[in-house]
Design a protein around this motif. Sequence first.
Motif, PDB file in Angstrom:
ATOM      1  N   ILE A 177       0.692  -1.220  -0.102  1.00 58.59           N
ATOM      2  CA  ILE A 177       0.037  -0.186   0.124  1.00 58.59           C
ATOM      3  C   ILE A 177       0.866   1.232  -0.031  1.00 58.59           C
ATOM      4  O   ILE A 177       0.595   2.367  -0.787  1.00 58.59           O
ATOM      5  CB  ILE A 177      -1.047   0.125   1.333  1.00 58.59           C
ATOM      6  N   ARG A 178       1.957   1.252   0.938  1.00 58.87           N
ATOM      7  CA  ARG A 178       2.791   2.460   0.966  1.00 58.87           C
ATOM      8  C   ARG A 178       3.516   2.442  -0.486  1.00 58.87           C
ATOM      9  O   ARG A 178       3.717   3.743  -1.151  1.00 58.87           O
ATOM     10  CB  ARG A 178       3.928   2.174   1.857  1.00 58.87           C
ATOM     11  N   SER A 179       3.708   1.697  -1.073  1.00 56.71           N
ATOM     12  CA  SER A 179       4.334   1.547  -2.517  1.00 56.71           C
ATOM     13  C   SER A 179       3.443   2.252  -3.380  1.00 56.71           C
ATOM     14  O   SER A 179       3.645   3.051  -4.492  1.00 56.71           O
ATOM     15  CB  SER A 179       4.896   0.272  -2.965  1.00 56.71           C
ATOM     16  N   MET A 180       2.325   1.551  -3.675  1.00 61.68           N
ATOM     17  CA  MET A 180       1.217   2.250  -4.382  1.00 61.68           C
ATOM     18  C   MET A 180       1.188   3.644  -4.298  1.00 61.68           C
ATOM     19  O   MET A 180       0.859   4.342  -5.288  1.00 61.68           O
ATOM     20  CB  MET A 180       0.172   1.600  -4.191  1.00 61.68           C
ATOM     21  N   GLN A 181       0.853   4.176  -2.858  1.00 60.11           N
ATOM     22  CA  GLN A 181       0.842   5.509  -2.676  1.00 60.11           C
ATOM     23  C   GLN A 181       1.864   6.347  -3.306  1.00 60.11           C
ATOM     24  O   GLN A 181       1.521   7.280  -3.668  1.00 60.11           O
ATOM     25  CB  GLN A 181       0.705   5.766  -1.063  1.00 60.11           C
ATOM     26  N   LEU A 210       3.530   5.704  -5.726  1.00 62.60           N
ATOM     27  CA  LEU A 210       3.376   5.848  -7.165  1.00 62.60           C
ATOM     28  C   LEU A 210       2.451   6.593  -7.638  1.00 62.60           C
ATOM     29  O   LEU A 210       2.490   7.527  -8.401  1.00 62.60           O
ATOM     30  CB  LEU A 210       3.266   4.337  -7.591  1.00 62.60           C
ATOM     31  N   VAL A 211       1.030   6.497  -7.024  1.00 66.36           N
ATOM     32  CA  VAL A 211       0.016   7.222  -7.457  1.00 66.36           C
ATOM     33  C   VAL A 211      -0.116   8.659  -6.915  1.00 66.36           C
ATOM     34  O   VAL A 211      -0.918   9.501  -7.515  1.00 66.36           O
ATOM     35  CB  VAL A 211      -1.475   6.325  -7.277  1.00 66.36           C
ATOM     36  N   ASN A 212       0.141   8.832  -5.639  1.00 63.96           N
ATOM     37  CA  ASN A 212       0.276  10.095  -5.193  1.00 63.96           C
ATOM     38  C   ASN A 212       1.185  10.305  -3.955  1.00 63.96           C
ATOM     39  O   ASN A 212       0.844  10.163  -2.997  1.00 63.96           O
ATOM     40  CB  ASN A 212      -1.269  10.244  -4.614  1.00 63.96           C
TER      41      ASN A 212
END
Lengths: 112, 112
Positions: A98-102, A104-106
């Motif tokens: 989730i942290r990684s995705m955050q 990336l996306v925002n």
Amino acid sequence: MANSKLYKGSLNTIILKLLEEQGKMYGYEITQKVKVLTKGELSITEGALYPALHKLEAEGLLDVEVAKVDNRLRKYYKLTEAGEKETVNRLAELEEFIRSMQQLVNPNWSIN
Amino acid sequence: MANSKLYKGSLNTIILKLLEEQGKMYGYEITQKVKVLTKGELSITEGALYPALHKLEAEGLLDVEVAKVDNRLRKYYKLTEAGEKETVNRLAELEEFIRSMQQLVNPNWSIN
DNA sequence: AAACATACCTAAAAAACTTATGCATAAGAA
DNA sequence: TTCTTATGCATAAGTTTTTTAGGTATGTTT
């Protein structure tokens, strides 16, 4: 889950986490709980849930206990000891994801 | 992605988001960028990336432009107009998903 | 009585990956 | 100078995980 195609791979972790919190739950209860917690955002389909529960049980992460309530069958699942340990690991992985995705996306989201 | 099995379904969104930010990128560049941004946490495999790029192109969300740098081929991808609109939608979905997952796995995380 | 909610289940198909290859050029190390 | 690593593209076979689409049965509401 019906609406979001984005949760793939995290279903098992969701199940484990809920059982860690709630102690024991049965399948239908899990589908309803997820709907409430996510305000309808995620809907676990039964076709995905039941096979997942059976697999987690076969892997020794869950125990089953059958009960009869109002003349209807319920299969309560709870974590085994191995399941508790595995839950800790999977949650750590999911949080990292989730942290990684955050990132990336925002990247502006504040994370703690 | 090698280490984390949790990202399924989000690869397309990652690609779109990076292209939105960077303007144009080629495949190999995307794999490296993701590694850096996520500190090695996520690794996009080429077997997943290239088919995904081709599919997004077939759907009209990406345009390709071939270039030759140092005698090596590069295929630069950039968002079409349809791609830009789609990116907005998918990012919104992904953010909702992330928030939902946070609620499930760790309600104490502060979200903004 | 019909419809909806509760509660379980499975099989076929699709989706989305991983793994394993393959080809080719450039750069760095031994 | 040859071997390995990095750059850069690609596809095919296999696996995992899901969706879709059924099926069975009881309880509750209209």
